[in-house]
Design a protein around this motif. Structure first.
Motif, PDB file in Angstrom:
ATOM      1  N   ALA A  25       0.752  -1.363  -0.010  1.00 48.31           N
ATOM      2  CA  ALA A  25      -0.113   0.007   0.160  1.00 48.31           C
ATOM      3  C   ALA A  25       0.773   1.153   0.117  1.00 48.31           C
ATOM      4  N   VAL A  26       0.366   2.269  -0.505  1.00 50.62           N
ATOM      5  CA  VAL A  26       1.116   3.477  -0.735  1.00 50.62           C
ATOM      6  C   VAL A  26       0.211   4.611  -0.057  1.00 50.62           C
ATOM      7  N   ALA A  27       0.826   5.737   0.015  1.00 49.62           N
ATOM      8  CA  ALA A  27       0.221   7.068   0.768  1.00 49.62           C
ATOM      9  C   ALA A  27      -1.309   7.025   0.293  1.00 49.62           C
ATOM     10  N   GLY A  28      -1.372   7.132  -0.996  1.00 48.33           N
ATOM     11  CA  GLY A  28      -2.612   7.475  -2.139  1.00 48.33           C
ATOM     12  C   GLY A  28      -3.504   6.257  -1.760  1.00 48.33           C
ATOM     13  N   ASP A  29      -3.569   5.247  -0.973  1.00 41.41           N
ATOM     14  CA  ASP A  29      -4.441   4.294  -0.731  1.00 41.41           C
ATOM     15  C   ASP A  29      -5.065   4.683   0.785  1.00 41.41           C
ATOM     16  N   ALA A  30      -4.529   5.606   1.176  1.00 42.73           N
ATOM     17  CA  ALA A  30      -5.224   5.860   2.876  1.00 42.73           C
ATOM     18  C   ALA A  30      -6.760   5.842   2.994  1.00 42.73           C
ATOM     19  N   GLU A  31      -7.367   6.257   1.835  1.00 40.32           N
ATOM     20  CA  GLU A  31      -8.817   6.462   2.130  1.00 40.32           C
ATOM     21  C   GLU A  31      -9.590   5.135   2.133  1.00 40.32           C
ATOM     22  N   VAL A  32      -8.765   4.160   1.275  1.00 44.47           N
ATOM     23  CA  VAL A  32      -9.306   2.947   0.924  1.00 44.47           C
ATOM     24  C   VAL A  32      -9.036   2.248   2.150  1.00 44.47           C
ATOM     25  N   LEU A  33      -7.823   2.188   2.526  1.00 44.36           N
ATOM     26  CA  LEU A  33      -7.268   1.461   3.724  1.00 44.36           C
ATOM     27  C   LEU A  33      -8.166   1.776   5.077  1.00 44.36           C
ATOM     28  N   ALA A  34      -8.599   3.237   5.235  1.00 40.84           N
ATOM     29  CA  ALA A  34      -9.201   3.425   6.191  1.00 40.84           C
ATOM     30  C   ALA A  34     -10.737   2.762   6.230  1.00 40.84           C
ATOM     31  N   ARG A  35     -11.186   2.896   5.090  1.00 42.37           N
ATOM     32  CA  ARG A  35     -12.781   1.965   4.832  1.00 42.37           C
ATOM     33  C   ARG A  35     -12.625   0.340   4.996  1.00 42.37           C
ATOM     34  N   LEU A  36     -11.625   0.145   4.494  1.00 39.35           N
ATOM     35  CA  LEU A  36     -11.224  -1.531   4.882  1.00 39.35           C
ATOM     36  C   LEU A  36     -11.247  -1.663   6.361  1.00 39.35           C
ATOM     37  N   LEU A  37     -10.396  -0.974   7.236  1.00 45.84           N
ATOM     38  CA  LEU A  37      -9.968  -1.079   8.510  1.00 45.84           C
ATOM     39  C   LEU A  37     -11.309  -0.987   9.306  1.00 45.84           C
ATOM     40  N   ALA A  38     -12.334   0.064   8.807  1.00 43.09           N
ATOM     41  CA  ALA A  38     -13.505   0.222   9.671  1.00 43.09           C
ATOM     42  C   ALA A  38     -14.256  -1.152   9.380  1.00 43.09           C
ATOM     43  N   GLN A  39     -14.424  -2.145   8.817  1.00 37.06           N
ATOM     44  CA  GLN A  39     -14.976  -3.235   8.426  1.00 37.06           C
ATOM     45  C   GLN A  39     -14.109  -4.423   9.140  1.00 37.06           C
ATOM     46  N   GLU A  43     -20.057  -6.302  12.685  1.00 39.86           N
ATOM     47  CA  GLU A  43     -21.191  -5.621  12.823  1.00 39.86           C
ATOM     48  C   GLU A  43     -20.457  -4.118  12.104  1.00 39.86           C
ATOM     49  N   PRO A  44     -21.515  -3.358  11.274  1.00 37.32           N
ATOM     50  CA  PRO A  44     -21.074  -2.338  10.621  1.00 37.32           C
ATOM     51  C   PRO A  44     -20.779  -1.231  11.834  1.00 37.32           C
ATOM     52  N   SER A  45     -19.852  -0.432  11.355  1.00 39.56           N
ATOM     53  CA  SER A  45     -19.382   0.459  12.163  1.00 39.56           C
ATOM     54  C   SER A  45     -19.104   1.822  11.618  1.00 39.56           C
ATOM     55  N   GLU A  46     -18.770   2.714  12.395  1.00 32.73           N
ATOM     56  CA  GLU A  46     -18.107   4.153  11.795  1.00 32.73           C
ATOM     57  C   GLU A  46     -16.564   3.568  11.353  1.00 32.73           C
ATOM     58  N   THR A  47     -16.067   4.646  11.071  1.00 29.24           N
ATOM     59  CA  THR A  47     -14.725   4.426  10.747  1.00 29.24           C
ATOM     60  C   THR A  47     -13.773   4.394  12.031  1.00 29.24           C
ATOM     61  N   ASP A  48     -14.324   4.296  13.195  1.00 25.86           N
ATOM     62  CA  ASP A  48     -13.605   4.103  14.286  1.00 25.86           C
ATOM     63  C   ASP A  48     -12.384   4.943  14.345  1.00 25.86           C
ATOM     64  N   GLY A  49     -12.642   6.082  14.044  1.00 22.86           N
ATOM     65  CA  GLY A  49     -11.616   7.165  14.132  1.00 22.86           C
ATOM     66  C   GLY A  49     -10.718   7.238  12.718  1.00 22.86           C
ATOM     67  N   PHE A  50     -10.926   6.002  12.107  1.00 26.17           N
ATOM     68  CA  PHE A  50      -9.803   6.050  10.756  1.00 26.17           C
ATOM     69  C   PHE A  50     -10.329   6.876   9.741  1.00 26.17           C
ATOM     70  N   ASN A  51      -9.268   7.935   9.169  1.00 27.84           N
ATOM     71  CA  ASN A  51      -9.623   8.779   8.144  1.00 27.84           C
ATOM     72  C   ASN A  51      -8.505   8.667   7.068  1.00 27.84           C
ATOM     73  N   PRO A  80     -10.139  -2.781  -4.370  1.00 29.22           N
ATOM     74  CA  PRO A  80      -9.568  -3.208  -3.015  1.00 29.22           C
ATOM     75  C   PRO A  80     -10.514  -4.025  -2.457  1.00 29.22           C
ATOM     76  N   VAL A  81     -10.183  -5.104  -2.052  1.00 34.37           N
ATOM     77  CA  VAL A  81     -11.037  -6.398  -1.286  1.00 34.37           C
ATOM     78  C   VAL A  81     -10.326  -6.786   0.041  1.00 34.37           C
ATOM     79  N   GLY A  82      -9.129  -6.046   0.534  1.00 32.53           N
ATOM     80  CA  GLY A  82      -8.711  -6.476   1.631  1.00 32.53           C
ATOM     81  C   GLY A  82      -7.344  -5.958   2.110  1.00 32.53           C
ATOM     82  N   THR A  83      -6.965  -6.051   3.207  1.00 25.20           N
ATOM     83  CA  THR A  83      -5.698  -5.578   3.646  1.00 25.20           C
ATOM     84  C   THR A  83      -5.024  -6.124   4.699  1.00 25.20           C
ATOM     85  N   PHE A  84      -3.549  -5.971   4.942  1.00 26.30           N
ATOM     86  CA  PHE A  84      -3.147  -6.638   6.204  1.00 26.30           C
ATOM     87  C   PHE A  84      -1.736  -5.739   6.237  1.00 26.30           C
ATOM     88  N   SER A  85      -1.236  -5.746   7.567  1.00 24.75           N
ATOM     89  CA  SER A  85       0.213  -5.268   7.636  1.00 24.75           C
ATOM     90  C   SER A  85       1.121  -6.434   8.166  1.00 24.75           C
TER      91      SER A  85
END
Length: 168
Positions: A25-39, A43-51, A80-85
Motif C-alpha cells: 500500500a502507498v499513501a494514496g491508498d489511505a482512504e481505501v485502507l481506512a474504509r477497509l479497517l472500519a470493516q 457489525e457495521p461501524s463508523e470508521t472507528d476514528g480512521f480517516n 480493493p477487497v482486503g488489507t493486512f500489515s
C-alpha cells in the motif's frame, strides 16, 4: 482446503485464488485502507476514528520501522477487497532469528468466504519466508471466533497467551 507444510516452513494451499493481487500500500491508498479497517468486525461501524489523513500519518510512522508495511489486496477488476500489515524483525530470542508479525487483517464484508483472506495470508507467508523468517505470528481479538477458525483452517495454531495492558 488442502493445506500442507513444506520443508521451507511455508504453508501452501492447492486452491488459492490467483485472481487476487496483493501489493504494498502507498499513501494514496489511505482512504481505501481506512474504509477497509472500519470493516474489521462483523457489525457495521463508523470508521472507528480512521480517516485518510490519520491513515497516511500512521503509514508515514510505519516507515520508521524497517520491514513494516501495509498491503492491499485487489480483485481481478482492481477493486480493493482486503488489507493486512506485516512486520519482519529479529529479537534477542532464538539467537536473532527473523520472525514476522501479521496485523490488521481485513477482508471487506461482501467478499468474505470467497478466498480473499486465504490469498492474502498466502502472500504474507511468502513474504515472511522470503525474508528468512522462522515463524509468522498474529494476535486476534478473542471475540473474533470466525477469524480464529479461518486461521486454524490455514494451519495456524494457538501458541502461548497474548496479554496486553492499556497505557492511555
Amino acid at each position: 482446503m488442502n493445506m500442507r507444510r513444506h520443508t521451507e516452513g511455508v504453508a501452501e494451499s492447492t486452491g488459492v485464488r490467483s485472481d487476487i493481487a496483493v501489493r504494498e500500500a502507498v499513501a494514496g491508498d489511505a482512504e481505501v485502507l481506512a474504509r477497509l479497517l472500519a470493516q474489521m468486525d462483523d457489525e457495521p461501524s463508523e470508521t472507528d476514528g480512521f480517516n485518510a489523513a490519520l491513515t497516511r500519518q500512521i503509514m508515514a510512522d510505519m516507515k520508521s520501522y524497517p520491514d513494516f508495511k501495509a498491503y492491499l489486496a485487489l480483485d481481478e477488476a482492481g477493486v480493493p477487497v482486503g488489507t493486512f500489515s506485516l512486520m519482519v524483525f529479529c529479537s534477542l530470542s532464538h539467537r536473532g532469528s527473523r520472525q514476522a508479525l501479521l496485523d490488521a487483517v481485513v477482508v471487506c464484508r461482501e467478499r468474505r468466504g470467497q478466498g480473499v483472506g486465504e490469498a492474502m495470508l498466502q502472500r504474507a507467508l511468502h513474504i515472511a519466508a522470503g525474508s528468512g523468517c522462522y515463524k509468522l505470528s498474529l494476535s486476534s481479538n478473542i471475540k473474533r471466533k470466525d477469524a480464529h477458525r479461518f486461521y486454524e483452517r490455514l494451519g495456524f495454531s494457538q501458541h502461548g497467551v497474548s496479554l496486553s495492558i492499556e497505557l492511555a
